[in-house]
Design a protein around this motif. Structure first.
Motif, PDB file in Angstrom:
ATOM      1  N   ASP A   7       0.856  -1.313  -0.073  1.00 61.33           N
ATOM      2  CA  ASP A   7       0.136  -0.046   0.011  1.00 61.33           C
ATOM      3  C   ASP A   7       0.967   1.286   0.102  1.00 61.33           C
ATOM      4  O   ASP A   7       0.968   2.107   0.955  1.00 61.33           O
ATOM      5  CB  ASP A   7      -0.882  -0.066   1.294  1.00 61.33           C
ATOM      6  N   ARG A  21      -5.715  -8.611   2.548  1.00 63.06           N
ATOM      7  CA  ARG A  21      -6.943  -7.595   3.165  1.00 63.06           C
ATOM      8  C   ARG A  21      -6.714  -7.587   4.606  1.00 63.06           C
ATOM      9  O   ARG A  21      -7.138  -8.449   5.273  1.00 63.06           O
ATOM     10  CB  ARG A  21      -8.155  -8.411   2.525  1.00 63.06           C
ATOM     11  N   THR A  31      -6.596   1.189   7.777  1.00 59.30           N
ATOM     12  CA  THR A  31      -6.956   1.699   6.494  1.00 59.30           C
ATOM     13  C   THR A  31      -6.080   2.305   5.391  1.00 59.30           C
ATOM     14  O   THR A  31      -5.283   2.867   5.702  1.00 59.30           O
ATOM     15  CB  THR A  31      -7.803   3.149   7.097  1.00 59.30           C
ATOM     16  N   THR A  44      -7.591   1.376  -2.289  1.00 59.86           N
ATOM     17  CA  THR A  44      -8.327   0.162  -2.246  1.00 59.86           C
ATOM     18  C   THR A  44      -7.710  -1.015  -2.852  1.00 59.86           C
ATOM     19  O   THR A  44      -6.600  -0.851  -3.620  1.00 59.86           O
ATOM     20  CB  THR A  44      -9.626   0.361  -3.005  1.00 59.86           C
ATOM     21  N   MET A  45      -8.231  -2.335  -2.434  1.00 62.82           N
ATOM     22  CA  MET A  45      -7.917  -3.411  -3.229  1.00 62.82           C
ATOM     23  C   MET A  45      -7.539  -3.463  -4.754  1.00 62.82           C
ATOM     24  O   MET A  45      -6.687  -3.603  -5.156  1.00 62.82           O
ATOM     25  CB  MET A  45      -8.504  -4.512  -2.697  1.00 62.82           C
ATOM     26  N   GLU A  46      -8.673  -2.744  -5.314  1.00 59.73           N
ATOM     27  CA  GLU A  46      -8.907  -2.931  -6.519  1.00 59.73           C
ATOM     28  C   GLU A  46      -7.702  -1.997  -7.172  1.00 59.73           C
ATOM     29  O   GLU A  46      -7.181  -2.300  -8.100  1.00 59.73           O
ATOM     30  CB  GLU A  46     -10.178  -2.280  -7.180  1.00 59.73           C
ATOM     31  N   GLU A  47      -7.617  -0.813  -6.640  1.00 58.82           N
ATOM     32  CA  GLU A  47      -6.425   0.240  -7.264  1.00 58.82           C
ATOM     33  C   GLU A  47      -5.041  -0.647  -6.733  1.00 58.82           C
ATOM     34  O   GLU A  47      -3.990  -0.383  -8.023  1.00 58.82           O
ATOM     35  CB  GLU A  47      -6.462   1.291  -6.169  1.00 58.82           C
ATOM     36  N   ARG A  48      -4.929  -1.202  -5.740  1.00 58.35           N
ATOM     37  CA  ARG A  48      -3.743  -1.907  -5.650  1.00 58.35           C
ATOM     38  C   ARG A  48      -3.389  -3.015  -6.533  1.00 58.35           C
ATOM     39  O   ARG A  48      -2.255  -3.376  -7.197  1.00 58.35           O
ATOM     40  CB  ARG A  48      -3.425  -2.538  -4.116  1.00 58.35           C
ATOM     41  N   SER A  50      -5.445 -11.329  -4.369  1.00 54.67           N
ATOM     42  CA  SER A  50      -5.914 -10.705  -3.025  1.00 54.67           C
ATOM     43  C   SER A  50      -6.002 -11.818  -2.213  1.00 54.67           C
ATOM     44  O   SER A  50      -6.665 -12.704  -2.694  1.00 54.67           O
ATOM     45  CB  SER A  50      -6.979  -9.763  -3.110  1.00 54.67           C
ATOM     46  N   ARG A  80      -3.419  11.428  -5.005  1.00 52.73           N
ATOM     47  CA  ARG A  80      -4.152  10.995  -3.791  1.00 52.73           C
ATOM     48  C   ARG A  80      -3.798  11.830  -2.338  1.00 52.73           C
ATOM     49  O   ARG A  80      -4.801  12.306  -1.749  1.00 52.73           O
ATOM     50  CB  ARG A  80      -3.766   9.588  -3.374  1.00 52.73           C
TER      51      ARG A  80
END
Ligand code: ADP
Length: 164
Positions: A10, A36, A41, A45-49, A67, A155
């Motif tokens: 992350d 996950r 926090t 997001t998972m999808e972004e990573r 994931s 971001r």
């Protein structure tokens, strides 16, 4: 032999990528397994990573990304992997990594943890360092792949009113 490389990623850094690249020379397949973690926090997001990592490993034919939640050993089994790959940077990594390796051994005797020593130039590098530098407006282009740096600037460096 296949390996999973578990972590938070992350975001993914050049230090992570160095471990994956070298892992790909040692194993038939390396699956980057993004944990996950409900207790953290994440910035991305998972999808972004998944998208960031997918682009970062596009040139490595035997690397893939997935994931997972739950036990790392179960993730290894479901990805037909006999090895959990981890990176070691400094002495302080060692204690926790050894504890995890021993714990995983008690859970799955046939799965081995393999450590790769960090390349010298990345021994200081972590996802947290990257986020800290970016938060204070510093450059991160030399720490993460170019497309990830772009995501981080969007971001972290957007005017506060635009931040989620
Ligand atoms: P975790 O929160 O599980 O430690 P990370 O995404 O921080 O997840 O790291 C995943 C793995 O990559 C860990 O084994 C960590 O020690 C290793 N790692 C992280 N940064 C580097 C680096 N700069 N060089 C080598 N290994 C690294």
């Amino acid at each position: 032999m296949n390996a999973i490389y578990p972590g938070s990623f992350d975001p993914i850094t050049l230090g992570h990528l160095d471990i994956v690249t070298r892992g790909c020379r040692l194993f038939e397949q390396v699956t980057i397994a993004i944990l996950r973690n409900p207790n953290k926090t994440p910035l991305f997001t998972m999808e972004e990573r998944i998208a960031q990592i997918g682009e970062a490993i596009a040139h490595l034919p035997n690397a893939r990304v997935a994931s997972f939640d739950g036990l790392t050993v179960d993730c290894a089994k479901s990805n037909q992997s006999q090895v959990i790959l981890r990176g070691l940077r400094v002495l302080s990594d060692f204690e926790m990594e050894l504890q995890m390796a021993h714990t995983n051994k008690t859970l799955a005797e046939d799965i081995e943890t393999v450590f790769l020593a960090t390349s010298n130039e990345y021994s200081f590098l972590s996802s947290s360092v990257v986020k800290e530098v970016a938060r204070f407006g510093g450059p991160v282009d030399h720490l993460v792949p170019a497309h990830v740096a772009k995501d981080i600037y969007q971001r972290c460096c957007a005017p506060p009113a635009l931040n989620p």
